[in-house]
Design an enzyme around this catalytic site. Structure first.
Site, PDB file in Angstrom:
ATOM      1  N   ASN A 161       8.372  -4.231  -0.208  1.00 17.20           N
ATOM      2  CA  ASN A 161       7.239  -4.571   0.840  1.00 17.20           C
ATOM      3  C   ASN A 161       7.770  -5.101   1.886  1.00 17.20           C
ATOM      4  O   ASN A 161       7.297  -5.969   2.019  1.00 17.20           O
ATOM      5  CB  ASN A 161       6.116  -4.070  -0.047  1.00 17.20           C
ATOM      6  CG  ASN A 161       5.009  -3.894   1.146  1.00 17.20           C
ATOM      7  OD1 ASN A 161       5.347  -3.518   1.889  1.00 17.20           O
ATOM      8  ND2 ASN A 161       3.273  -4.165   0.565  1.00 17.20           N
ATOM      9  N   LYS A 206       6.227  -4.194   4.409  1.00 15.82           N
ATOM     10  CA  LYS A 206       5.856  -4.749   5.423  1.00 15.82           C
ATOM     11  C   LYS A 206       6.253  -4.084   7.139  1.00 15.82           C
ATOM     12  O   LYS A 206       6.532  -3.380   7.109  1.00 15.82           O
ATOM     13  CB  LYS A 206       4.541  -5.934   5.856  1.00 15.82           C
ATOM     14  CG  LYS A 206       4.470  -6.183   4.426  1.00 15.82           C
ATOM     15  CD  LYS A 206       3.882  -7.624   4.057  1.00 15.82           C
ATOM     16  CE  LYS A 206       3.368  -7.592   2.478  1.00 15.82           C
ATOM     17  NZ  LYS A 206       2.203  -8.242   1.766  1.00 15.82           N
ATOM     18  N   HIS A 263      -3.284  -0.339  -0.326  1.00 14.22           N
ATOM     19  CA  HIS A 263      -2.536  -1.858  -0.411  1.00 14.22           C
ATOM     20  C   HIS A 263      -3.864  -2.299  -0.174  1.00 14.22           C
ATOM     21  O   HIS A 263      -4.734  -1.858   0.607  1.00 14.22           O
ATOM     22  CB  HIS A 263      -1.868  -1.701   0.273  1.00 14.22           C
ATOM     23  CG  HIS A 263      -1.304  -3.109   0.238  1.00 14.22           C
ATOM     24  ND1 HIS A 263      -1.271  -4.133   1.040  1.00 14.22           N
ATOM     25  CD2 HIS A 263       0.331  -3.945  -0.489  1.00 14.22           C
ATOM     26  CE1 HIS A 263      -0.416  -5.855   1.251  1.00 14.22           C
ATOM     27  NE2 HIS A 263       0.379  -4.821   0.098  1.00 14.22           N
ATOM     28  N   GLU A 297      -3.190  -4.468   1.900  1.00 14.48           N
ATOM     29  CA  GLU A 297      -3.605  -4.793   3.778  1.00 14.48           C
ATOM     30  C   GLU A 297      -4.477  -3.418   4.858  1.00 14.48           C
ATOM     31  O   GLU A 297      -4.737  -3.614   5.630  1.00 14.48           O
ATOM     32  CB  GLU A 297      -1.900  -5.257   4.682  1.00 14.48           C
ATOM     33  CG  GLU A 297      -1.882  -6.702   3.644  1.00 14.48           C
ATOM     34  CD  GLU A 297      -0.686  -7.032   3.135  1.00 14.48           C
ATOM     35  OE1 GLU A 297       0.311  -6.477   3.946  1.00 14.48           O
ATOM     36  OE2 GLU A 297      -0.423  -8.504   3.268  1.00 14.48           O
ATOM     37  N   GLU A 319      -2.585  -6.646  -7.310  1.00 12.48           N
ATOM     38  CA  GLU A 319      -2.775  -7.564  -6.616  1.00 12.48           C
ATOM     39  C   GLU A 319      -3.661  -7.855  -6.279  1.00 12.48           C
ATOM     40  O   GLU A 319      -3.948  -8.342  -5.271  1.00 12.48           O
ATOM     41  CB  GLU A 319      -1.714  -7.218  -5.729  1.00 12.48           C
ATOM     42  CG  GLU A 319      -0.110  -6.146  -5.406  1.00 12.48           C
ATOM     43  CD  GLU A 319       0.965  -6.097  -4.143  1.00 12.48           C
ATOM     44  OE1 GLU A 319       1.297  -6.728  -4.066  1.00 12.48           O
ATOM     45  OE2 GLU A 319       0.052  -5.604  -3.331  1.00 12.48           O
ATOM     46  N   GLY A 376       0.883 -12.812  -0.157  1.00 11.39           N
ATOM     47  CA  GLY A 376       1.556 -14.005   1.455  1.00 11.39           C
ATOM     48  C   GLY A 376       0.865 -15.191   1.235  1.00 11.39           C
ATOM     49  O   GLY A 376       0.454 -15.502   2.660  1.00 11.39           O
ATOM     50  N   SER A 408       2.984 -13.039  -3.742  1.00  9.69           N
ATOM     51  CA  SER A 408       3.121 -14.048  -3.785  1.00  9.69           C
ATOM     52  C   SER A 408       4.226 -14.903  -4.999  1.00  9.69           C
ATOM     53  O   SER A 408       5.320 -16.013  -5.605  1.00  9.69           O
ATOM     54  CB  SER A 408       2.516 -15.132  -3.839  1.00  9.69           C
ATOM     55  OG  SER A 408       2.213 -15.435  -2.252  1.00  9.69           O
TER      56      SER A 408
HETATM   57  P1  PGA Z   1       3.694 -10.968  -1.320  1.00 11.93           P
HETATM   58  O1  PGA Z   1       3.529  -9.681  -0.470  1.00 11.93           O
HETATM   59  O2  PGA Z   1       4.251 -10.994  -2.267  1.00 11.93           O
HETATM   60  O3  PGA Z   1       4.309 -11.780   0.280  1.00 11.93           O
HETATM   61  O4  PGA Z   1       2.945 -12.138  -1.702  1.00 11.93           O
HETATM   62  C1  PGA Z   1       2.903  -8.899  -1.892  1.00 11.93           C
HETATM   63  C2  PGA Z   1       2.669  -7.318  -1.131  1.00 11.93           C
HETATM   64  O5  PGA Z   1       1.948  -7.372  -0.444  1.00 11.93           O
HETATM   65  O6  PGA Z   1       2.440  -6.692  -1.652  1.00 11.93           O
END
Ligand code: PGA
Length: 247
Positions: free
Chosen positions: A8, A10, A93, A95, A163, A169, A209
């Site tokens: 992903n 982003k 997601h 976000e 998640e 993140g 993460s």
């Molecule tokens: P991350 O993000 O691996 O940076 O924690 C995962 C995601 O948002 O799908």
């Protein structure tokens, strides 16, 4: 079913950075027993799609609109994604829930339109830190799944990504034990909702993460059928080691 690993990207990579990554990534010797998906920014989809032609790497989109056509400034339709040979669409997601104020009801509409257009959703669910502290993790997951899958018959296969919002993140991944518990719970909800046969077609993966160092502590469990990777998917080396750990 094959494990699946999804990058992903982003809002990190534009067209040039996406192609630079892929040129290096293509040279890595990676196992074909792991399904690999790249989800670039919308603006890079077309070029990434051309680059991936003829490879086994699949293309994902980071979102979609729930209407199929019309006056919806800024939105992208499922047909536009199909035109670019997209196979998977990330839906719900955290976000997008946070920054685009996406609701469970909208997520449900998106899941339906994604299925209708023969694309496969990657439905993201997970609790915030506050919700976890209040021991509401399972309640939240259940509610997100119940609404997202309303009216969905589950005939086509899809992916559910667990998640936890607090793990995304932050460099602070969840403990494998907790992930397993959440995955088992998600599986139960799917079985109740779709029946055993159909729910068996859904892969449940983890995101938050995940990197080259911690991936094997998750990958050894059969319940974890893959990973949704943000930060670590921006590095060819890290992302490749995550894929290798899934064999
Ligand atoms: P991350 O993000 O691996 O940076 O924690 C995962 C995601 O948002 O799908």
């Amino acid at each position: 079913m094959k494990k699946i690993v999804i990058a992903n990207w982003k809002m990190h990579f534009g067209v040039k950075e996406s192609l630079d990554f892929l040129k290096k990534f293509k040279k890595m010797r990676l196992p074909s027993s792991v399904e690999t998906v790249i989800a670039p920014s919308f603006i890079s989809l077309c070029e990434v799609s051309k680059f991936l032609r003829g490879t086994k790497i699949k293309l994902g989109a980071q979102n979609v609109f729930w209407r199929e056509k019309g006056a919806y400034t800024s939105e992208v339709s499922p047909k536009m994604l199909k035109e670019n040979k997209v196979s998977y669409v990330i839906v719900g997601h955290s976000e997008s829930r946070k920054w685009l104020c996406e609701t469970d009801e909208e997520i449900n509409k998106k899941i339906k339109v994604v299925f209708k257009n023969s694309l496969r959703p990657i439905l993201c669910v997970g609790e915030t830190w506050q919700e976890r502290k209040r021991k509401r993790t399972f309640k939240i997951i259940q509610k997100q799944l119940r609404i997202a899958l309303r009216g969905v018959d589950g005939k086509k296969s899809f992916v559910v990504a667990y998640e936890p919002v607090w793990a995304i993140g932050t460099g602070r991944s969840a403990y494998p034990d907790d992930v397993i518990k959440a995955h088992k719970f998600i599986r139960q909800v799917l079985v109740r909702k779709l029946g055993g046969k159909k729910s068996a077609k859904a892969r449940i993966i983890y995101g938050g993460s995940v990197d080259g160092n911690n991936v094997s502590s998750f990958a050894k469990y059969p319940e974890i059928q893959g990973f949704l990777v943000g930060g670590a998917s921006l590095s060819v080396k890290e992302f490749s080691s995550i894929i290798r750990a899934c064999v």
